[in-house]
Design a protein around this motif. Structure first.
Motif, PDB file in Angstrom:
ATOM      1  N   ASP A  36       1.087  -1.148  -0.046  1.00 15.22           N
ATOM      2  CA  ASP A  36       0.315   0.397  -0.050  1.00 15.22           C
ATOM      3  C   ASP A  36       0.907   1.354  -0.207  1.00 15.22           C
ATOM      4  O   ASP A  36       0.808   2.550   0.487  1.00 15.22           O
ATOM      5  CB  ASP A  36      -0.949   0.112   0.916  1.00 15.22           C
ATOM      6  N   ASN A  63      -3.202  -4.678  -0.974  1.00 11.91           N
ATOM      7  CA  ASN A  63      -4.242  -4.765  -1.516  1.00 11.91           C
ATOM      8  C   ASN A  63      -4.446  -3.523  -2.613  1.00 11.91           C
ATOM      9  O   ASN A  63      -5.052  -3.912  -4.430  1.00 11.91           O
ATOM     10  CB  ASN A  63      -5.129  -4.656  -0.965  1.00 11.91           C
ATOM     11  N   HIS A  64      -3.647  -3.067  -2.609  1.00 13.24           N
ATOM     12  CA  HIS A  64      -3.644  -1.303  -3.495  1.00 13.24           C
ATOM     13  C   HIS A  64      -3.253  -1.706  -4.730  1.00 13.24           C
ATOM     14  O   HIS A  64      -3.251  -0.813  -5.604  1.00 13.24           O
ATOM     15  CB  HIS A  64      -3.489  -0.195  -3.282  1.00 13.24           C
ATOM     16  N   ASP A  66      -2.218  -4.473  -5.921  1.00 16.43           N
ATOM     17  CA  ASP A  66      -3.419  -5.277  -6.780  1.00 16.43           C
ATOM     18  C   ASP A  66      -4.320  -4.990  -7.371  1.00 16.43           C
ATOM     19  O   ASP A  66      -3.997  -5.239  -8.672  1.00 16.43           O
ATOM     20  CB  ASP A  66      -3.637  -6.327  -5.724  1.00 16.43           C
ATOM     21  N   MET A  67      -4.693  -3.758  -6.939  1.00 13.74           N
ATOM     22  CA  MET A  67      -6.202  -2.961  -7.279  1.00 13.74           C
ATOM     23  C   MET A  67      -5.556  -2.356  -8.543  1.00 13.74           C
ATOM     24  O   MET A  67      -6.171  -2.318  -9.486  1.00 13.74           O
ATOM     25  CB  MET A  67      -6.295  -2.096  -7.020  1.00 13.74           C
ATOM     26  N   GLU A 131       4.306 -11.594  -1.742  1.00 15.64           N
ATOM     27  CA  GLU A 131       3.485 -11.060  -0.799  1.00 15.64           C
ATOM     28  C   GLU A 131       3.356 -11.769   0.526  1.00 15.64           C
ATOM     29  O   GLU A 131       2.417 -11.498   1.374  1.00 15.64           O
ATOM     30  CB  GLU A 131       2.117 -12.557  -1.863  1.00 15.64           C
ATOM     31  N   HIS A 146       1.304  -8.404   3.892  1.00 15.17           N
ATOM     32  CA  HIS A 146       0.285  -6.870   3.931  1.00 15.17           C
ATOM     33  C   HIS A 146      -0.696  -7.071   4.847  1.00 15.17           C
ATOM     34  O   HIS A 146      -1.061  -5.894   5.936  1.00 15.17           O
ATOM     35  CB  HIS A 146       0.297  -6.514   2.526  1.00 15.17           C
ATOM     36  N   GLY A 147      -1.535  -8.582   4.541  1.00 18.03           N
ATOM     37  CA  GLY A 147      -3.143  -7.704   5.355  1.00 18.03           C
ATOM     38  C   GLY A 147      -3.334  -8.985   6.789  1.00 18.03           C
ATOM     39  O   GLY A 147      -3.650  -8.504   8.055  1.00 18.03           O
ATOM     40  N   GLU A 164      -5.354 -13.389  -2.201  1.00 18.88           N
ATOM     41  CA  GLU A 164      -6.959 -13.080  -1.259  1.00 18.88           C
ATOM     42  C   GLU A 164      -6.316 -12.941   0.064  1.00 18.88           C
ATOM     43  O   GLU A 164      -6.762 -11.705   0.763  1.00 18.88           O
ATOM     44  CB  GLU A 164      -8.131 -12.810  -2.022  1.00 18.88           C
ATOM     45  N   ILE A 167      -3.486 -10.749   1.095  1.00 15.55           N
ATOM     46  CA  ILE A 167      -3.704  -8.954   1.457  1.00 15.55           C
ATOM     47  C   ILE A 167      -4.725  -8.262   1.106  1.00 15.55           C
ATOM     48  O   ILE A 167      -5.014  -7.196   1.332  1.00 15.55           O
ATOM     49  CB  ILE A 167      -2.737  -8.870  -0.256  1.00 15.55           C
ATOM     50  N   TRP A 168      -5.656  -9.007   1.353  1.00 17.12           N
ATOM     51  CA  TRP A 168      -7.651  -8.727   1.268  1.00 17.12           C
ATOM     52  C   TRP A 168      -7.761  -8.540   2.781  1.00 17.12           C
ATOM     53  O   TRP A 168      -8.358  -7.834   3.524  1.00 17.12           O
ATOM     54  CB  TRP A 168      -8.207  -9.245   0.352  1.00 17.12           C
ATOM     55  N   HIS A 187      -2.459  -3.054   6.226  1.00 17.38           N
ATOM     56  CA  HIS A 187      -4.214  -3.132   5.975  1.00 17.38           C
ATOM     57  C   HIS A 187      -4.867  -2.827   6.879  1.00 17.38           C
ATOM     58  O   HIS A 187      -5.983  -1.346   6.744  1.00 17.38           O
ATOM     59  CB  HIS A 187      -4.084  -4.374   5.524  1.00 17.38           C
TER      60      HIS A 187
END
Length: 237
Positions: A36, A63-64, A66-67, A131, A146-147, A164, A167-168, A187
């Motif tokens: 992020d 996740n940012h 990834d987006m 990741e 991250h998450g 997912e 990181i989400w 996160h």
């Protein structure tokens, strides 16, 4: 030869530089950034380019990022017009809308200002982001992600976690995942962890170390932790 961890810079370049000055990062040190870097704040691409220039920094996927990845590829190859948007697949359109909702504008603006070669370097850098990292510092094991560890159960192999889930998903801070390993996450801003006695500062409970201190928030901080001795560093303090 120290090991530092930062997360969720979100384009706050000035805070990132302030924090680097506070920790006095040396060429022999290692800095992990737990994702992020992009979106929301004013200078995400400038921040990412700075990180790309630092050989002792390992930047992980958030996740940012990834987006952003597929959307940035789209912007490289497509001039945005009503006609081009009419031909966009439903999946890509959904990705663009979701990313816009999550603060993509500053990332897009910074990316568009780059020449084509530099844009490709940015995309290649994001594609190479790991990741998860498992490291040992002064004999202590750490898992950096991250998450969190979505769909966690004892004994679940690390390689079985999906992107997912890494990181989400958000860490379950009331659960101790491992007896001998500290899990370091971003996160989830520490302001939002229930029962946190120090919202906006690094949270440590149940072998968790949560380091997203809401840098992009009005009263938030960018935080770093030195794993060698647990010392914490903050912007604005």
């Amino acid at each position: 030869m120290a090991t530092y961890v930062i997360s969720d810079i979100h384009g706050m370049y000035s805070k990132f530089i302030e924090l680097l000055n506070k920790i006095k990062l040396k060429d022999t040190d290692t800095l992990y950034i737990l994702g992020d870097v992009l979106d929301r704040g004013p200078d995400p691409i400038k921040t990412l380019l700075k990180i790309m220039s630092m050989p002792n920094v390992i930047c992980m996927l958030g996740n940012h990022e990834d987006m952003a990845l597929d959307c940035l590829k789209f912007f490289m190859t497509t001039e945005i017009t009503e006609q081009s948007l009419a031909g966009v697949s439903e999946e890509m359109l959904e990705n663009l809308v979701t990313w816009q909702y999550n603060g993509s504008k500053t990332t897009i603006d910074g990316f568009r200002a780059l020449d084509r070669a530099k844009q490709q370097e940015v995309i290649d850098f994001i594609e190479d982001m790991p990741e998860i990292e498992e490291i040992s510092v002064v004999g202590q094991k750490y898992l950096l992600v991250h998450g969190g560890l979505g769909d966690f159960y004892p004994g679940k192999p690390i390689e079985d976690y999906t992107i997912e889930e890494l990181i989400w998903a958000r860490a379950e801070y009331d659960i101790q995942y491992f007896d001998d390993t500290y899990v370091v996450t971003g996160h989830t801003p520490t302001q939002g962890i229930p029962g946190n006695p120090r919202p906006g500062y690094i949270y440590r409970q149940n072998n968790h170390i949560a380091i997203d201190c809401g840098a992009v928030r009005r009263s938030g901080r960018l935080a770093a932790i030195r794993l060698d001795d647990g010392k914490e560093f903050y912007t604005g303090d």
